[in-house]
Write a protein that holds these residues in place. Structure first.
Motif, PDB file in Angstrom:
ATOM      1  N   PHE B 128       0.583  -1.255   0.512  1.00 24.58           N
ATOM      2  CA  PHE B 128      -0.207   0.083   0.040  1.00 24.58           C
ATOM      3  C   PHE B 128       0.731   1.691  -0.557  1.00 24.58           C
ATOM      4  O   PHE B 128       2.064   1.256   0.592  1.00 24.58           O
ATOM      5  CB  PHE B 128      -0.978  -0.048   1.010  1.00 24.58           C
ATOM      6  N   HIS B 129       0.295   1.647  -0.041  1.00 21.41           N
ATOM      7  CA  HIS B 129       0.379   3.831  -0.506  1.00 21.41           C
ATOM      8  C   HIS B 129       0.281   4.580   0.581  1.00 21.41           C
ATOM      9  O   HIS B 129       1.090   5.300   1.137  1.00 21.41           O
ATOM     10  CB  HIS B 129       0.579   4.352  -1.628  1.00 21.41           C
ATOM     11  N   LYS B 130      -0.866   4.005   1.027  1.00 25.25           N
ATOM     12  CA  LYS B 130      -1.596   5.128   2.280  1.00 25.25           C
ATOM     13  C   LYS B 130      -2.601   4.263   2.215  1.00 25.25           C
ATOM     14  O   LYS B 130      -3.589   3.489   1.837  1.00 25.25           O
ATOM     15  CB  LYS B 130      -2.303   6.332   1.144  1.00 25.25           C
ATOM     16  N   ILE B 131      -2.548   4.055   4.151  1.00 24.62           N
ATOM     17  CA  ILE B 131      -3.872   3.753   4.897  1.00 24.62           C
ATOM     18  C   ILE B 131      -4.508   4.873   5.729  1.00 24.62           C
ATOM     19  O   ILE B 131      -4.288   5.616   5.859  1.00 24.62           O
ATOM     20  CB  ILE B 131      -2.963   2.568   5.788  1.00 24.62           C
ATOM     21  N   TYR B 132      -5.986   4.633   5.963  1.00 24.00           N
ATOM     22  CA  TYR B 132      -6.955   5.397   5.720  1.00 24.00           C
ATOM     23  C   TYR B 132      -7.580   4.988   6.873  1.00 24.00           C
ATOM     24  O   TYR B 132      -8.292   3.690   7.070  1.00 24.00           O
ATOM     25  CB  TYR B 132      -7.174   6.725   4.683  1.00 24.00           C
ATOM     26  N   ALA B 133      -8.302   5.485   7.620  1.00 24.66           N
ATOM     27  CA  ALA B 133      -9.750   5.692   9.026  1.00 24.66           C
ATOM     28  C   ALA B 133     -10.047   6.411   9.346  1.00 24.66           C
ATOM     29  O   ALA B 133      -9.670   7.744   9.201  1.00 24.66           O
ATOM     30  CB  ALA B 133      -7.999   4.572   9.950  1.00 24.66           C
ATOM     31  N   GLY B 134     -11.209   6.336   8.880  1.00 29.11           N
ATOM     32  CA  GLY B 134     -12.531   6.837   9.748  1.00 29.11           C
ATOM     33  C   GLY B 134     -13.174   6.816  11.396  1.00 29.11           C
ATOM     34  O   GLY B 134     -13.650   5.748  11.551  1.00 29.11           O
ATOM     35  N   ILE B 135     -12.301   7.523  12.324  1.00 34.38           N
ATOM     36  CA  ILE B 135     -12.986   7.900  13.625  1.00 34.38           C
ATOM     37  C   ILE B 135     -14.433   8.694  13.750  1.00 34.38           C
ATOM     38  O   ILE B 135     -13.688   9.599  13.810  1.00 34.38           O
ATOM     39  CB  ILE B 135     -11.960   6.960  15.006  1.00 34.38           C
ATOM     40  N   ALA B 170     -16.419  13.343  12.280  1.00 31.71           N
ATOM     41  CA  ALA B 170     -16.193  11.830  11.625  1.00 31.71           C
ATOM     42  C   ALA B 170     -14.256  12.657  11.757  1.00 31.71           C
ATOM     43  O   ALA B 170     -13.930  13.147  11.110  1.00 31.71           O
ATOM     44  CB  ALA B 170     -16.035  11.057  10.939  1.00 31.71           C
ATOM     45  N   ARG B 171     -13.481  12.094  12.839  1.00 35.36           N
ATOM     46  CA  ARG B 171     -12.395  11.869  12.433  1.00 35.36           C
ATOM     47  C   ARG B 171     -11.702  11.266  11.305  1.00 35.36           C
ATOM     48  O   ARG B 171     -11.828   9.843  11.468  1.00 35.36           O
ATOM     49  CB  ARG B 171     -11.069  12.229  13.958  1.00 35.36           C
ATOM     50  N   LYS B 172     -10.525  12.184   9.895  1.00 32.84           N
ATOM     51  CA  LYS B 172     -10.612  11.600   9.195  1.00 32.84           C
ATOM     52  C   LYS B 172      -8.733  11.457   9.402  1.00 32.84           C
ATOM     53  O   LYS B 172      -7.930  12.136   9.163  1.00 32.84           O
ATOM     54  CB  LYS B 172     -10.593  11.820   7.644  1.00 32.84           C
ATOM     55  N   TYR B 173      -8.120   9.959   9.583  1.00 30.88           N
ATOM     56  CA  TYR B 173      -6.979   9.919   9.727  1.00 30.88           C
ATOM     57  C   TYR B 173      -5.665   9.495   8.469  1.00 30.88           C
ATOM     58  O   TYR B 173      -6.898   8.550   7.892  1.00 30.88           O
ATOM     59  CB  TYR B 173      -6.466   9.553  10.568  1.00 30.88           C
ATOM     60  N   ARG B 174      -5.043   9.415   8.033  1.00 26.23           N
ATOM     61  CA  ARG B 174      -4.339   8.474   7.291  1.00 26.23           C
ATOM     62  C   ARG B 174      -2.650   8.396   7.936  1.00 26.23           C
ATOM     63  O   ARG B 174      -2.042   9.031   8.283  1.00 26.23           O
ATOM     64  CB  ARG B 174      -4.451  10.298   6.139  1.00 26.23           C
ATOM     65  N   TYR B 175      -2.356   7.297   6.892  1.00 25.88           N
ATOM     66  CA  TYR B 175      -1.092   6.677   7.297  1.00 25.88           C
ATOM     67  C   TYR B 175      -0.496   6.868   6.042  1.00 25.88           C
ATOM     68  O   TYR B 175      -1.096   5.918   5.033  1.00 25.88           O
ATOM     69  CB  TYR B 175      -1.160   5.759   7.885  1.00 25.88           C
ATOM     70  N   LEU B 176       0.805   6.855   5.091  1.00 29.08           N
ATOM     71  CA  LEU B 176       1.412   7.302   4.743  1.00 29.08           C
ATOM     72  C   LEU B 176       2.721   6.768   4.742  1.00 29.08           C
ATOM     73  O   LEU B 176       3.176   6.036   5.936  1.00 29.08           O
ATOM     74  CB  LEU B 176       1.432   8.738   3.767  1.00 29.08           C
ATOM     75  N   LYS B 177       3.138   5.816   3.537  1.00 26.16           N
ATOM     76  CA  LYS B 177       4.509   4.858   3.541  1.00 26.16           C
ATOM     77  C   LYS B 177       5.524   4.939   3.722  1.00 26.16           C
ATOM     78  O   LYS B 177       6.291   4.873   4.529  1.00 26.16           O
ATOM     79  CB  LYS B 177       4.272   3.843   1.924  1.00 26.16           C
ATOM     80  N   GLU B 178       6.054   6.599   3.424  1.00 28.53           N
ATOM     81  CA  GLU B 178       7.155   7.522   3.789  1.00 28.53           C
ATOM     82  C   GLU B 178       7.170   6.942   5.303  1.00 28.53           C
ATOM     83  O   GLU B 178       8.061   7.462   5.958  1.00 28.53           O
ATOM     84  CB  GLU B 178       6.885   8.766   3.079  1.00 28.53           C
ATOM     85  N   ASP B 179       5.526   7.682   5.992  1.00 29.11           N
ATOM     86  CA  ASP B 179       6.164   7.577   7.395  1.00 29.11           C
ATOM     87  C   ASP B 179       5.978   6.348   8.506  1.00 29.11           C
ATOM     88  O   ASP B 179       6.686   6.454   9.370  1.00 29.11           O
ATOM     89  CB  ASP B 179       4.592   8.382   7.777  1.00 29.11           C
ATOM     90  N   TRP B 180       5.810   5.191   7.450  1.00 33.60           N
ATOM     91  CA  TRP B 180       5.742   3.849   7.706  1.00 33.60           C
ATOM     92  C   TRP B 180       7.167   3.671   7.479  1.00 33.60           C
ATOM     93  O   TRP B 180       8.303   3.432   9.181  1.00 33.60           O
ATOM     94  CB  TRP B 180       5.554   2.689   7.241  1.00 33.60           C
ATOM     95  N   LEU B 181       7.697   4.112   6.759  1.00 35.41           N
ATOM     96  CA  LEU B 181       9.569   3.586   6.684  1.00 35.41           C
ATOM     97  C   LEU B 181      10.324   4.564   7.917  1.00 35.41           C
ATOM     98  O   LEU B 181      11.620   4.421   8.186  1.00 35.41           O
ATOM     99  CB  LEU B 181       9.848   4.749   5.115  1.00 35.41           C
ATOM    100  N   LYS B 182       9.843   6.319   7.612  1.00 41.05           N
ATOM    101  CA  LYS B 182      10.464   6.584   8.763  1.00 41.05           C
ATOM    102  C   LYS B 182      10.428   5.824  10.376  1.00 41.05           C
ATOM    103  O   LYS B 182      10.730   6.062  10.694  1.00 41.05           O
ATOM    104  CB  LYS B 182      10.137   8.038   9.271  1.00 41.05           C
ATOM    105  N   SER B 183       9.284   5.660  10.391  1.00 44.73           N
ATOM    106  CA  SER B 183       9.160   4.568  12.268  1.00 44.73           C
ATOM    107  C   SER B 183      10.395   3.969  11.404  1.00 44.73           C
ATOM    108  O   SER B 183      10.509   3.336  13.559  1.00 44.73           O
ATOM    109  CB  SER B 183       7.866   4.349  12.226  1.00 44.73           C
TER     110      SER B 183
END
Lengths: 199, 185, 186
Positions: B128-135, B170-183
């Motif tokens: 994936f390139h981007k994961i998102y979530a709505g809470i 609804a709060r929309k969140y994102r998680y990008l691959k670049e952030d994952w790599l940084k982590s």
């Protein structure tokens, strides 16, 4: 006067059945249309054409028609096909597409068949391939495009190299053609190399 | 010799992500219908066991969603489900969902553990390139954990869902691959 | 098309909204495949008239999740595009609006704006919606203009959401609430 009108009507009839999806110079890549099933059947059976396309099974018109049937809606697919439509002659002349699309590994196999031999050697396959490759990288988000060419098909080998494909390897005696085993040359093109070429 | 009924797919510390097991379908149906659980999962229509079963039937074609059971290793019980849905293979993004169905396992950081395994799977295996979530805004428990887990708030969709007689954000969140790599550095 | 055989569902000034006519499936296919028209809709798979026919056949559930209209241009006496609600949620009373003017020579005439306005009125006054959303890709300035001119406001920026011409670009999400719309139209 009547003849002119008739020509216009024919033109309109053809035009309204042709849906260009990707536009090129001499050809467009258009959505398939079941009214071309007869032509498609001719190409799939024509000994000259099927020799390089490796169709070893006779194709009935019913089988070919079935391929034009719609997929269930919203279904992701593992192959995508276009009809190659010659703009000036206003006729379909071949087929091009991706097969074996792997969405996780983001690669696909490219295939192209020019069904009308009078259009061979005119750069048509090259033009169609360039459009298809560009579509694969910039619209479908592919990472790698593959192509397999067997040794006697010198025209395709040259075409692959001209498009920037690099030989990845040779699958020895992979195909049985005309009573003999032939090697298949595997070519690959990466998105990063394609963009560079354009710049 | 006991027949193993759980098939761990991704191993964690306290929990594993395992393949859905249709023998547990009564549990899944219980969770989906449980008012405490379904409140923020947006289930407004009762779901029968048969409907649950049908949902998990093998399907043809390229996957639009992937579901795991969250399995508690020590207690040897399934405690929830999680996974990806609305997978878009061309844009390479998907919505992630997570639900701990058994309230006694809430507030034990198990959601965080499942989330981390799921994110690694999404970027590391599914490409994936981007994961998102709505809470939903009132679901403070979930979104504060999401933020702790590295999700970035992309924005707020106002009055987007009808819960308990009112429209809620609804709060929309994102998680990008670049952030994952940084982590991972 | 004769006025009395035309199935006008919503009447506007220059345009009317009609239910989808399955006989127009070839025109629809032309628009959906057209490289310029599909550029910002991100339609990445070729579509044949057969595909579209099948899609219409499947559209049977009630209440409908999606509603489609053809945009009929009165003076030119032909259909020029689509306007649609998608993912209509009858509990949250929300829907997603999209417009496509398929006849490129008519771009720039605010026909899309007119269609969208009719659709929004229909959504709030007839479907009892409370919130209507729309989205556009960042480079699609034309769509952003239309969306803002009908009173929608930017709600979210989805970063790197869509793969477009070889790169990931942002998708902008807009919305309008019924109370805002009622205020605008007082």
């Amino acid at each position: 006067m009547t003849e002119e009108k008739k020509d216009k009507e024919d033109k309109e009839e053809e035009d309204d059945d042709v849906f260009p999806f990707i536009k090129g110079d001499n050809i467009d890549l258009v959505a398939g249309n079941s009214k071309w099933a007869n032509l498609s059947c001719k190409w799939r059976n024509d000994p000259k054409v099927r020799h390089y396309a490796r169709n070893i099974w006779p194709q009935t018109l019913e089988e070919v028609r079935k391929r034009f049937e719609p997929l269930p809606d919203k279904q992701m697919r593992d192959s995508i096909k276009f009809t190659i439509y010659h703009k000036q002659s206003k006729r379909p002349i071949g087929r091009i597409g991706f097969s074996r699309i792997d969405w996780v590994n983001r690669n696909a196999n490219i295939f192209a068949i020019i069904g009308e031999p009078e259009y061979w050697g005119k750069g048509i396959a090259g033009e169609a391939s360039k459009l298809m490759i560009n579509y694969g990288f910039t619209e479908l988000n592919l990472h790698k495009i593959l192509s397999g060419v067997f040794t006697p098909n010198k025209r395709s080998l040259r075409a692959a190299e001209k498009l920037g494909f690099e030989k990845e390897g040779v699958l020895k005696e992979e195909m049985y053609v005309d009573g003999q085993y032939h090697d298949v040359h595997r070519f690959a093109l990466f998105k990063r190399d394609w963009k560079k070429k354009d710049e | 010799m006991e027949k193993p009924e759980v098939f761990p797919f991704i191993l964690g510390e306290n929990i594993d992500l395992v393949a859905i097991n249709l023998e547990h379908v009564n549990l899944y149906a219980k969770w989906i219908n449980d008012p405490r659980v379904r409140r923020y999962a947006r289930n407004t229509i009762p779901i029968t066991v048969e409907e649950s079963k049908k949902w998990f039937e093998p399907r043809e074609g390229i996957k639009e969603f992937v579901t795991f059971e969250i399995y508690h290793k020590k207690d040897k019980v399934p405690i929830g489900t999680c996974g990806y849905e609305h997978i878009d293979w061309i844009n390479r993004h998907a919505n992630t969902f997570m639900s701990i169905g058994e309230p006694k396992y809430w507030n034990k950081n198990l959601g965080t553990e499942a989330s981390k395994l799921l994110i690694d799977y999404g970027f590391g295996e599914l490409n994936f390139h981007k994961i998102y979530a709505g809470i939903f805004e009132p679901n403070i428990g979930s979104w504060s954990v999401a933020e702790k887990d590295g999700f970035v708030l992309e924005g707020i969709e106002k009055k987007t869902i009808y819960i308990d007689g009112e429209y809620v954000d609804a709060r929309k969140y994102r998680y990008l691959k670049e952030d994952w790599l940084k982590s991972k550095e | 098309m004769e006025k009395n055989t035309r199935l006008t569902f919503i009447e506007g000034e220059r345009i009317e909204l009609l239910p989808i006519n399955p006989e127009n499936v070839k025109i629809h296919a032309r628009w959906e495949n057209d490289p310029k028209a599909r550029l910002y809709t991100r339609n990445v798979f070729p579509v044949s008239p057969e595909d579209l026919k099948k899609r219409l056949e499947q559209d049977q559930e009630r209440p409908k999740r999606d509603i489609f209209f053809e945009i009929y241009h009165k003076e030119l006496d032909k259909i020029v595009g689509f306007v649609e609600f998608h993912n209509i949620n009858y509990i949250n009373n929300a829907a997603y609006l999209s417009v496509l003017i398929g006849e490129k020579e008519l771009w720039g005439n605010y026909l899309g704006t007119e269609a969208a306005k009719l659709m929004i009125k229909y959504g709030f006054e007839e479907l009892n919606l409370v919130k209507i959303t729309a989205s556009a890709l960042r480079p699609n300035k034309g769509a952003c203009r239309i969306i803002e001119s009908i009173g929608m406001k930017l709600e979210l920026v989805l970063k790197n959401q869509v793969y477009f011409d070889g790169v990931y670009i942002d998708e902008l999400k807009f919305c309008i609430f019924r109370e805002e719309w009622e205020q605008m139209n007082k």
